[in-house]
Motif scaffolding. Structure first.
Motif, PDB file in Angstrom:
ATOM      1  N   ALA B 284      -5.570  25.709  46.500  1.00 33.00           N
ATOM      2  CA  ALA B 284      -6.380  24.584  46.945  1.00 33.00           C
ATOM      3  C   ALA B 284      -5.890  23.232  46.429  1.00 33.00           C
ATOM      4  CB  ALA B 284      -7.830  24.793  46.509  1.00 33.00           C
ATOM      5  N   GLU B 285      -5.189  23.218  45.307  1.00 30.22           N
ATOM      6  CA  GLU B 285      -4.890  21.945  44.642  1.00 30.22           C
ATOM      7  C   GLU B 285      -3.781  21.178  45.362  1.00 30.22           C
ATOM      8  OE1 GLU B 285      -6.379  19.527  42.666  1.00 30.22           O
ATOM      9  OE2 GLU B 285      -7.091  21.408  41.797  1.00 30.22           O
ATOM     10  N   SER B 286      -3.921  19.856  45.453  1.00 32.19           N
ATOM     11  CA  SER B 286      -2.877  19.094  46.136  1.00 32.19           C
ATOM     12  C   SER B 286      -2.304  17.947  45.311  1.00 32.19           C
ATOM     13  CB  SER B 286      -3.404  18.560  47.464  1.00 32.19           C
ATOM     14  OG  SER B 286      -4.661  17.948  47.287  1.00 32.19           O
ATOM     15  N   ALA B 287      -3.150  17.105  44.713  1.00 32.92           N
ATOM     16  CA  ALA B 287      -2.641  15.899  44.052  1.00 32.92           C
ATOM     17  C   ALA B 287      -1.604  16.199  42.963  1.00 32.92           C
ATOM     18  CB  ALA B 287      -3.798  15.079  43.489  1.00 32.92           C
ATOM     19  N   PRO B 288      -1.866  17.138  42.027  1.00 36.89           N
ATOM     20  CA  PRO B 288      -0.859  17.390  40.992  1.00 36.89           C
ATOM     21  C   PRO B 288       0.447  17.909  41.583  1.00 36.89           C
ATOM     22  CG  PRO B 288      -2.914  18.467  40.444  1.00 36.89           C
ATOM     23  CD  PRO B 288      -3.052  17.978  41.830  1.00 36.89           C
ATOM     24  N   LEU B 289       0.356  18.673  42.681  1.00 37.65           N
ATOM     25  CA  LEU B 289       1.568  19.242  43.271  1.00 37.65           C
ATOM     26  C   LEU B 289       2.399  18.184  43.977  1.00 37.65           C
ATOM     27  CD1 LEU B 289       0.180  22.614  44.581  1.00 37.65           C
ATOM     28  CD2 LEU B 289       1.983  22.295  42.899  1.00 37.65           C
ATOM     29  N   ILE B 290       1.723  17.211  44.598  1.00 36.33           N
ATOM     30  CA  ILE B 290       2.468  16.145  45.263  1.00 36.33           C
ATOM     31  C   ILE B 290       3.336  15.409  44.248  1.00 36.33           C
ATOM     32  CG2 ILE B 290       2.198  13.885  46.380  1.00 36.33           C
ATOM     33  CD1 ILE B 290      -0.215  15.060  47.821  1.00 36.33           C
ATOM     34  N   MET B 291       2.787  15.239  43.027  1.00 39.14           N
ATOM     35  CA  MET B 291       3.517  14.470  42.020  1.00 39.14           C
ATOM     36  C   MET B 291       4.521  15.295  41.242  1.00 39.14           C
ATOM     37  SD  MET B 291       0.352  12.204  40.733  1.00 39.14           S
ATOM     38  CE  MET B 291       1.317  10.940  39.984  1.00 39.14           C
ATOM     39  N   THR B 292       4.462  16.635  41.340  1.00 38.44           N
ATOM     40  CA  THR B 292       5.402  17.437  40.556  1.00 38.44           C
ATOM     41  C   THR B 292       6.327  18.288  41.420  1.00 38.44           C
ATOM     42  OG1 THR B 292       3.639  19.047  40.343  1.00 38.44           O
ATOM     43  CG2 THR B 292       4.039  17.624  38.460  1.00 38.44           C
ATOM     44  N   ALA B 293       5.796  18.823  42.545  1.00 37.94           N
ATOM     45  CA  ALA B 293       6.630  19.694  43.367  1.00 37.94           C
ATOM     46  C   ALA B 293       7.114  18.991  44.627  1.00 37.94           C
ATOM     47  CB  ALA B 293       5.861  20.960  43.750  1.00 37.94           C
ATOM     48  N   GLY B 294       6.608  17.791  44.880  1.00 42.62           N
ATOM     49  CA  GLY B 294       7.099  17.019  46.003  1.00 42.62           C
ATOM     50  C   GLY B 294       6.520  17.447  47.339  1.00 42.62           C
ATOM     51  N   THR B 295       6.983  16.802  48.403  1.00 43.37           N
ATOM     52  CA  THR B 295       6.396  17.041  49.719  1.00 43.37           C
ATOM     53  C   THR B 295       7.435  17.511  50.725  1.00 43.37           C
ATOM     54  OG1 THR B 295       6.764  14.749  50.272  1.00 43.37           O
ATOM     55  CG2 THR B 295       4.601  15.304  49.428  1.00 43.37           C
ATOM     56  N   SER B 296       8.575  17.989  50.227  1.00 43.31           N
ATOM     57  CA  SER B 296       9.639  18.285  51.191  1.00 43.31           C
ATOM     58  C   SER B 296       9.890  19.778  51.330  1.00 43.31           C
ATOM     59  CB  SER B 296      10.927  17.604  50.732  1.00 43.31           C
ATOM     60  OG  SER B 296      11.291  18.144  49.490  1.00 43.31           O
ATOM     61  N   ILE B 297      10.483  20.147  52.452  1.00 45.81           N
ATOM     62  CA  ILE B 297      11.006  21.498  52.668  1.00 45.81           C
ATOM     63  C   ILE B 297      12.447  21.294  53.100  1.00 45.81           C
ATOM     64  CG2 ILE B 297      10.983  23.462  54.244  1.00 45.81           C
ATOM     65  CD1 ILE B 297       8.676  23.606  52.442  1.00 45.81           C
ATOM     66  N   SER B 298      13.396  21.872  52.373  1.00 44.96           N
ATOM     67  CA  SER B 298      14.755  21.710  52.875  1.00 44.96           C
ATOM     68  C   SER B 298      15.178  23.011  53.539  1.00 44.96           C
ATOM     69  CB  SER B 298      15.708  21.313  51.753  1.00 44.96           C
ATOM     70  OG  SER B 298      15.770  22.347  50.825  1.00 44.96           O
ATOM     71  N   ARG B 299      15.855  22.889  54.647  1.00 44.08           N
ATOM     72  CA  ARG B 299      16.209  24.031  55.485  1.00 44.08           C
ATOM     73  C   ARG B 299      16.977  25.089  54.725  1.00 44.08           C
ATOM     74  NH1 ARG B 299      16.001  24.559  60.970  1.00 44.08           N
ATOM     75  NH2 ARG B 299      17.640  26.078  61.309  1.00 44.08           N
ATOM     76  N   GLY B 300      17.944  24.622  53.935  1.00 47.80           N
ATOM     77  CA  GLY B 300      18.863  25.547  53.283  1.00 47.80           C
ATOM     78  C   GLY B 300      18.173  26.541  52.373  1.00 47.80           C
ATOM     79  N   ASN B 301      17.284  26.040  51.509  1.00 43.03           N
ATOM     80  CA  ASN B 301      16.689  26.967  50.544  1.00 43.03           C
ATOM     81  C   ASN B 301      15.185  27.107  50.765  1.00 43.03           C
ATOM     82  OD1 ASN B 301      15.769  24.552  49.674  1.00 43.03           O
ATOM     83  ND2 ASN B 301      16.809  24.569  47.717  1.00 43.03           N
ATOM     84  N   ALA B 302      14.776  27.147  52.041  1.00 42.62           N
ATOM     85  CA  ALA B 302      13.349  27.225  52.356  1.00 42.62           C
ATOM     86  C   ALA B 302      12.698  28.453  51.735  1.00 42.62           C
ATOM     87  CB  ALA B 302      13.147  27.230  53.863  1.00 42.62           C
ATOM     88  N   TYR B 303      13.429  29.578  51.692  1.00 43.86           N
ATOM     89  CA  TYR B 303      12.833  30.803  51.134  1.00 43.86           C
ATOM     90  C   TYR B 303      13.543  31.216  49.854  1.00 43.86           C
ATOM     91  CZ  TYR B 303      11.276  30.967  55.966  1.00 43.86           C
ATOM     92  OH  TYR B 303      10.741  30.650  57.170  1.00 43.86           O
TER      93      TYR B 303
END
Lengths: 312, 364
Positions: B284-303
């Motif tokens: 459920a949590e969003s704000a702490p993750l935006i600031m630590t894990a970022g908001t991107s998905i890169s194609r190469g290492n998506a999984y």
């Protein structure tokens, strides 16, 4: 209840010391639990150390008066007037509490005192599920439904050409009131459940109707718990970030009415943090604003603890 | 304590105004609760329509490594999640004739078989990559990141939380460290989540120059979850009868043996529900993750299983799509993401409450 639990903890600890064997395995094993406890304490200290280290520098660089009462927030130009942020947070949190607390308490009282067992269970389950809905989901729903509705409403009040929009304090306060409702209601249910049954029976024996018992006996007896629930709701509303960010509009100025885009402390922190370099004043000031937020929300939580302690 | 045993105290015997007032209040309470019911129904129905549109044509693999495993995991989650309510219903109707274990066994074996055979025929939305600008993006990497972050976070927070709870309940009594621990937990519980975000940003992104990473996000959420884990575990430890521990000690078991063989096994439903609650919080949590894990998905290492890469979770994706997404089917993607997110959180909460009620039933 609490005191009893504490007492038994103490006797257990004593028993444990009596039975203690001086083997090295036992020592090692006690130290593992000690280490876990230390990690928690050190983690908390670390959070505050980081917050204070940057935050205090930010306050020193700009001055606390400017941070709270200055009207211009333009980090790129070195202006750090946080009035819009502070008023935004206070207005949305107070508005949410004013709108959301009364219905939540009413719902809890009715369901706990007057409704059937089935209705109680259904209400409780609904509130538990609603309280666990992620805040971004609330934010998205508000963006989809509340913002357009508020836009129409604002233009109807202020005229078609007025400088008002759907985003702003009003919609954020309504959204937050919906978000804190389930939490406040659940905590009120817990507070009401702590009222001893003997009091209810006495009230009924004196000829009071269930409604009279609920409003004149149960609610006044449980008031500390109810107030604590409301304060908790306020703290949650003040600290909420992403849902508010989605509907507040993000304009860095003090709103002159309820339907103009403005900002809050948490919104501004999450938006500006992405664009700052560590060690700059902007970065430090964001930590200072987090301290201000902490004073607002933690101050309330501390008051709540004091009330709660006396209630038991 | 509610008045369950004395229903007559709840019902008014007076007629007229009193009864009318009680009815009006009841209607108001219903009016307060109904929007939440409507909201939940909307989320599940509207988003579910987007999510559960099955495709008979297999979705082609996009060539990202780990995609096959990911599809299997999503399929297991989906069919396993469906098997649970089906098994519960079947149990209610067939209990007289068929043993419970057989029903559960059949339901979950069917789920397993379906997951293996249908893994490429799942709804496209669940097994494809997101798209920044074009319509038709999915949420597969977000589901993966959400589960992965929850796993890391819980693996970190559970041992520490349980250890700290055992320390408070069995070792500390009222020593200064115990008091410091209580104060710390109270403080952690009352911090706004944005403060955790700032802390994680300062430590991991700035100080350690590690950039955005799932690991940083998971650690910050582990800290955020500690008060819940300690609280729930402590409660379940308090319910362990002292006679059991005394008996164990009297039989010559050491304190270590007593705690690991008697106390913790007895308290396990509480510990499981602590873990599940912590997982739900990460979802459920969003704000702490935006600031630590970022908001991107890169194609190469998506999984990729490398935890030191950045990546958004479902909750962050829902926010990102609405605040800076450019795809034309934003509303659809949001509805689907919200439905998956809410269903995952429900699942976690029902599992947790199941364990809590099982613990209560056992102790009663």
């Amino acid at each position: 209840m609490h005191a009893a639990a504490e007492l038994s903890t103490e006797t257990r600890a004593l028993d444990a010391t009596k039975n203690r064997r001086a083997s090295s395995v036992e020592d090692w094993f006690a130290h593992v639990f000690l280490a876990c406890a230390l990690v928690v304490v050190l983690g908390t200290i670390a959070v505050f150390a980081y917050l204070l280290r940057s935050g205090v520098q930010g306050v020193a660089n700009t001055g606390i008066v400017e941070l709270i009462t200055g009207t211009v927030w333009k980090p790129e130009a070195g202006a750090f007037g946080g009035l819009a942020l502070v008023t935004g947070t206070l207005a949305t949190a107070l508005g949410a509490t004013a709108l959301g607390a009364a219905p939540a308490i009413l719902g809890a009282v009715v369901v706990n005192e007057l409704a059937s067992k089935k209705a109680y269970a259904a209400y409780r389950r609904t509130m538990e599920v609603a309280a666990s809905v992620p805040s971004v989901v609330f934010g998205w729903l508000a963006l989809r439904f509340l913002v357009p509705a508020s836009d129409t409403f604002a233009h109807r009040i202020y005229g078609q050409d007025a400088a008002v929009s759907g985003e702003g304090l009003a919609v954020a306060a309504v959204l937050l009131s919906l978000m804190i409702g389930p939490t406040v209601s659940l905590l009120t249910l817990d507070a009401l459940a702590r009222v001893p049954r003997s009091l209810r029976e006495a009230s009924a024996a004196l000829g009071a109707s269930p409604l009279q018992t609920a409003l004149r006996m149960t609610l006044p007896t449980a008031w500390r718990g109810v107030v604590a629930a409301v304060f908790f709701g306020f703290a949650r509303a003040a600290g909420e970030t992403m849902a508010v960010q989605m509907v507040i509009g993000g304009a860095r100025k003090v709103a002159s009415n309820l339907f103009q885009p403005t900002t809050t402390i948490s919104t501004q922190i999450v938006m500006d943090m992405q664009n700052t370099l560590p060690g700059t004043t902007t970065n430090q000031v964001l930590y200072s604003m987090a301290l201000v937020l902490l004073v607002i929300s933690t101050g309330v939580v501390l008051t709540m603890r004091l009330l709660g302690r006396r209630a038991t | 304590m509610s008045l369950d045993s004395v229903p007559s105290l709840r019902r008014s015997r007076r007629g007229g105004r009193e009864a009318l007032l009680a009815k009006v209040l009841g209607a108001l309470a219903l009016l307060f609760a109904l929007p939440y019911v409507a909201m939940l129904a909307y989320l599940v129905v509207r988003g579910g329509a987007k999510v559960f549109a099955f495709t008979s044509i297999a979705t082609p693999l996009s060539g990202v490594s780990g995609e096959t495993t990911m599809r299997l995991a999503v399929a297991l989650l989906l069919f396993g999640g469906l098997a649970w309510p089906v098994a519960t219903l079947a149990r209610r109707f067939l209990r007289e004739r068929v043993p419970e274990r057989a029903i559960a066994g059949v339901a979950f074996t069917t789920a397993l078989i379906l997951a293996f055979t249908l893994r490429d025929h799942l709804p496209r939305f669940l097994i494809s990559l997101p798209s920044e600008t074009r319509a038709g993006g999915g949420i597969a990497p977000e589901i993966f990141n959400t589960l992965y972050a929850a796993a890391i976070s819980t693996v970190v927070t559970l041992p520490i939380g349980v250890g700290a709870a055992v320390y408070i309940a069995r070792f500390a009594g009222s020593r200064p460290l115990a008091r410091a621990l209580r104060t710390s937990l109270d403080t952690l519980a009352s911090l706004p989540s944005i403060v955790y975000g700032l802390f994680g940003f300062a430590v991991f992104v700035v100080q350690m120059r590690a950039g955005y990473s799932l690991f940083a996000g998971a650690l910050v959420l582990a800290l955020l979850n500690l008060p819940i884990v300690v609280g729930v575990t402590e409660e379940s430890l308090a319910a362990v009868p002292q006679e059991l521990e005394d008996a164990s000690l009297a039989l010559g078991a050491s304190r270590a043996q007593t705690i690991f063989r008697v106390t913790l096994p007895y308290a396990w439903p509480g510990i499981v529900s602590a873990a599940v609650l912590s997982v739900g919080r990460v979802f459920a949590e969003s704000a702490p993750l935006i600031m630590t894990a970022g908001t991107s998905i890169s194609r190469g290492n998506a999984y990729s299983l490398d935890p030191f890469r950045g990546g958004e979770t479902l909750a962050v994706h829902l926010w990102y799509v609405n605040s800076s997404g450019l795809s034309p089917d934003k509303a659809e993607v949001s509805a689907g993401t919200a439905a998956v997110l809410v269903l995952l959180v429900f699942l976690m909460n029902s599992v947790a409450s199941k364990f809590v009620s099982r613990a209560r039933a056992e102790h009663a």
